[in-house]
Design a protein around this motif. Structure first.
Motif, short mmCIF file in Angstrom:
data_model
loop_
_atom_site.label_atom_id
_atom_site.label_comp_id
_atom_site.label_asym_id
_atom_site.label_seq_id
_atom_site.Cartn_x
_atom_site.Cartn_y
_atom_site.Cartn_z
N VAL A 140 40.07 58.82 0.38
CA VAL A 140 40.18 57.85 -0.71
C VAL A 140 39.58 56.52 -0.26
CG1 VAL A 140 41.83 56.45 -2.02
CG2 VAL A 140 42.14 58.91 -1.84
N HIS A 141 38.71 55.99 -1.09
CA HIS A 141 37.98 54.78 -0.72
C HIS A 141 38.83 53.51 -0.88
CE1 HIS A 141 34.62 52.01 -0.17
NE2 HIS A 141 35.04 51.38 -1.26
N SER A 142 39.49 53.40 -2.02
CA SER A 142 40.15 52.13 -2.36
C SER A 142 41.49 51.96 -1.66
CB SER A 142 40.37 52.06 -3.87
OG SER A 142 41.05 50.87 -4.22
N GLU A 154 46.19 58.17 -5.64
CA GLU A 154 45.87 58.97 -4.46
C GLU A 154 45.81 58.08 -3.23
OE1 GLU A 154 42.13 60.31 -5.94
OE2 GLU A 154 42.93 62.25 -6.59
N THR A 200 32.11 57.87 -5.42
CA THR A 200 33.17 58.17 -6.39
C THR A 200 32.56 58.26 -7.79
OG1 THR A 200 33.78 55.91 -6.99
CG2 THR A 200 34.73 56.80 -4.96
N ASN A 254 29.17 59.83 -8.08
CA ASN A 254 29.53 61.11 -7.44
C ASN A 254 28.42 61.60 -6.52
OD1 ASN A 254 32.16 61.65 -8.72
ND2 ASN A 254 30.97 61.74 -10.61
N THR A 281 43.04 61.97 0.10
CA THR A 281 41.72 62.46 -0.26
C THR A 281 41.57 62.47 -1.78
OG1 THR A 281 42.52 64.75 -0.20
CG2 THR A 281 41.47 63.91 1.79
N ASP A 282 40.30 62.36 -2.22
CA ASP A 282 40.03 62.35 -3.65
C ASP A 282 39.70 63.77 -4.14
OD1 ASP A 282 37.40 62.91 -2.93
OD2 ASP A 282 36.69 60.86 -3.26
N ARG A 283 39.26 63.87 -5.38
CA ARG A 283 39.03 65.20 -5.98
C ARG A 283 37.90 65.96 -5.31
NH1 ARG A 283 36.17 63.74 -11.80
NH2 ARG A 283 34.28 62.76 -10.94
N ASN A 284 37.05 65.23 -4.57
CA ASN A 284 35.95 65.88 -3.84
C ASN A 284 36.32 66.19 -2.39
OD1 ASN A 284 33.93 65.85 -5.97
ND2 ASN A 284 33.91 63.63 -5.72
N THR A 300 38.51 50.87 3.85
CA THR A 300 38.75 52.30 3.69
C THR A 300 39.36 52.94 4.93
OG1 THR A 300 36.98 52.54 2.06
CG2 THR A 300 37.62 54.52 3.24
N THR A 357 43.87 53.83 -7.65
CA THR A 357 44.23 55.24 -7.77
C THR A 357 45.58 55.47 -7.10
OG1 THR A 357 43.66 57.51 -7.13
CG2 THR A 357 42.89 55.77 -5.67
#
Length: 433
Positions: free
Chosen positions: A61-63, A51, A39, A119, A54-57, A165, A49
């Motif tokens: 989502v990890h958290s 979200e 991240t 990232n 999924t994240d922006r990539n 996760t 977050t």
């Protein structure tokens, strides 16, 4: 010319990864350190977050952090031993944003950022045995901004990619016909989303109880369903009922294992998480079924690849100080100050311990839940690493918190703790913020 330094790859920029980085980078004459974080921020699960998928990539989502979470342990025993919290007078059970800021301060104080690759996705980790018997590690990673893929070699790898996760979702007969909403606690964020609903929370460990308390302020009714041997002997909120595990589901009708039933609008799985290491080469045998990772010695060292380390396996522990001690043990091994038994001896010791725990009635899936066993574990690895272990007051406060939680899980966070010395503390009631 090849570097004479020991090259260490740390995968994951949560608390465990930061603690390993802090101690390895404090010895620049010995180590060259790279910490990979997929991240854009350090902090791991402590990064909130909105979200949930999924994240922006486009990555999961990890958290699993939810908006109102406060710690379930007082900060006085959570802090990393060589980095105290700034606010010594504030509340003990703090909002997650306080912990996040603490980790930012920690990283800045120990100048960790030059060693962190944000990232950056680790794609593959593979061992290679050299002709002299030495094992090195080939780490393939991708810069998510440029999509450039790189391969570098390291002398040791420390896995700190977390355990919050990938949610564990147990099978329930009839779930495919459920007409309501179902989610794992990994996707839970706000209690207001469940206003006026009948909610079934499956699981009554830390997150199950925490989410139960939050959602009860908005939901019409909550059914706290679990498979504990007995009902929780604690004060219950007015709109909360305990039920045994879910036997089956018929559309919106949940039938519990005691024969009772209820009409449910929302099911929240608070059923734990799976250990996952998707980047590990098939050359590295790792079994992660039943919430149990093996073959790992001292909950840290792969028995076949002793320069591959796994952080964050024990649960029901005091995590931040534990990472501090585990790190000293790992660096002691890398530097040769701590000696491992032979692979055969490690396997024998491990199997004997596992057999003993199973004979005590502890299921495989609960072996990593240390609870009362954690203190002997800390003492063991601290002694091996030749460092000071936990002061007795940490266990005293931990036990006191557990007792208060068992008596009334709705109010145990409304207390302030103050450590006086290694063996004494004070506790007082305070108004929740």
């Amino acid at each position: 010319m090849p570097s004479s330094k020991t090259r260490v790859a740390i995968i994951g920029g949560g608390v465990a990864g930061l603690v390993v980085a802090r101690h390895a980078t404090s010895r620049p004459e010995i180590y060259s350190v790279s910490l990979f974080e997929q991240t854009g921020q350090i902090g791991g699960t402590w990064v909130y977050t909105d979200e949930t998928e999924t994240d922006r990539n486009g990555l999961p989502v990890h958290s699993s952090m939810y908006k109102n979470l406060r710690t379930n342990l007082p900060k006085e025993i959570m802090e990393i031993p060589d980095f105290p919290f700034k606010d010594r007078q504030g509340p003990s059970f703090v909002h997650h944003s306080v912990i996040r800021q603490y980790l930012l301060d920690y990283s800045k104080h120990f100048n960790l950022y030059p060693h962190i690759k944000l990232n950056t996705l680790v794609n593959h980790v593979e061992p290679e045995k050299l002709s002299n018997g030495q094992v090195i590690w080939s780490v393939t990673y991708t810069d998510l901004a440029t999509r450039v893929r790189t391969v570098k070699t390291y002398d040791a790898v420390v896995l700190c990619n977390g355990h919050y996760t990938v949610g564990h979702v147990p099978p329930i007969p009839g779930i495919e016909g459920f007409k309501g909403t179902s989610l794992h606690s990994h996707q839970y964020r706000l209690p207001e989303n469940y206003s006026g609903k009948n909610v079934c929370i499956l699981g009554a460990s830390w997150s199950g109880i925490d989410i139960c308390i939050e959602v009860s302020k908005h939901a019409r009714k909550i059914y706290l369903s679990h498979n504990l041997p007995e009902q929780l002997d604690t004060k219950m909120l007015k709109n909360v009922e305990q039920r045994f595990g879910i036997d089956h589901i018929n559309e919106n009708s949940f039938i519990f294992r005691d024969g009772s039933s209820a009409q449910i609008d929302v099911l929240i799985y608070c059923t734990g998480y799976n250990f996952t290491y998707p980047f590990l080469s098939s050359k590295v045998e790792v079994r992660t079924d039943n919430n149990h990772v093996e073959p790992i010695y001292k909950h840290l060292v792969h028995m076949d690849w002793p320069n591959l380390f796994f952080m964050g396996l024990p649960a029901i522990v005091v995590p931040f100080p534990m990472f501090h001690i585990q790190t000293q043990y790992i660096l002691g091994l890398i530097e040769g100050r701590v000696k491992l038994p032979s692979s055969k001896q490690m396997y024998e010791e491990y199997e004997l311990e596992k057999k003993s725990l199973l004979e005590q009635g502890i299921a495989i899936r609960h072996i990593n839940k240390m609870s009362d066993r954690q203190w002997a574990y800390y003492d063991d690895i601290a002694k091996a690493a030749n460092i000071v272990g936990f002061p007795p007051v940490v266990k005293m406060i931990y036990d006191y918190c557990c007792k208060m939680r068992e008596e009334d899980f709705t109010t145990y966070k409304n207390y302030q703790f103050r450590i006086i010395d290694r063996e004494n503390f004070t506790v007082s009631c305070c108004k929740p913020r």
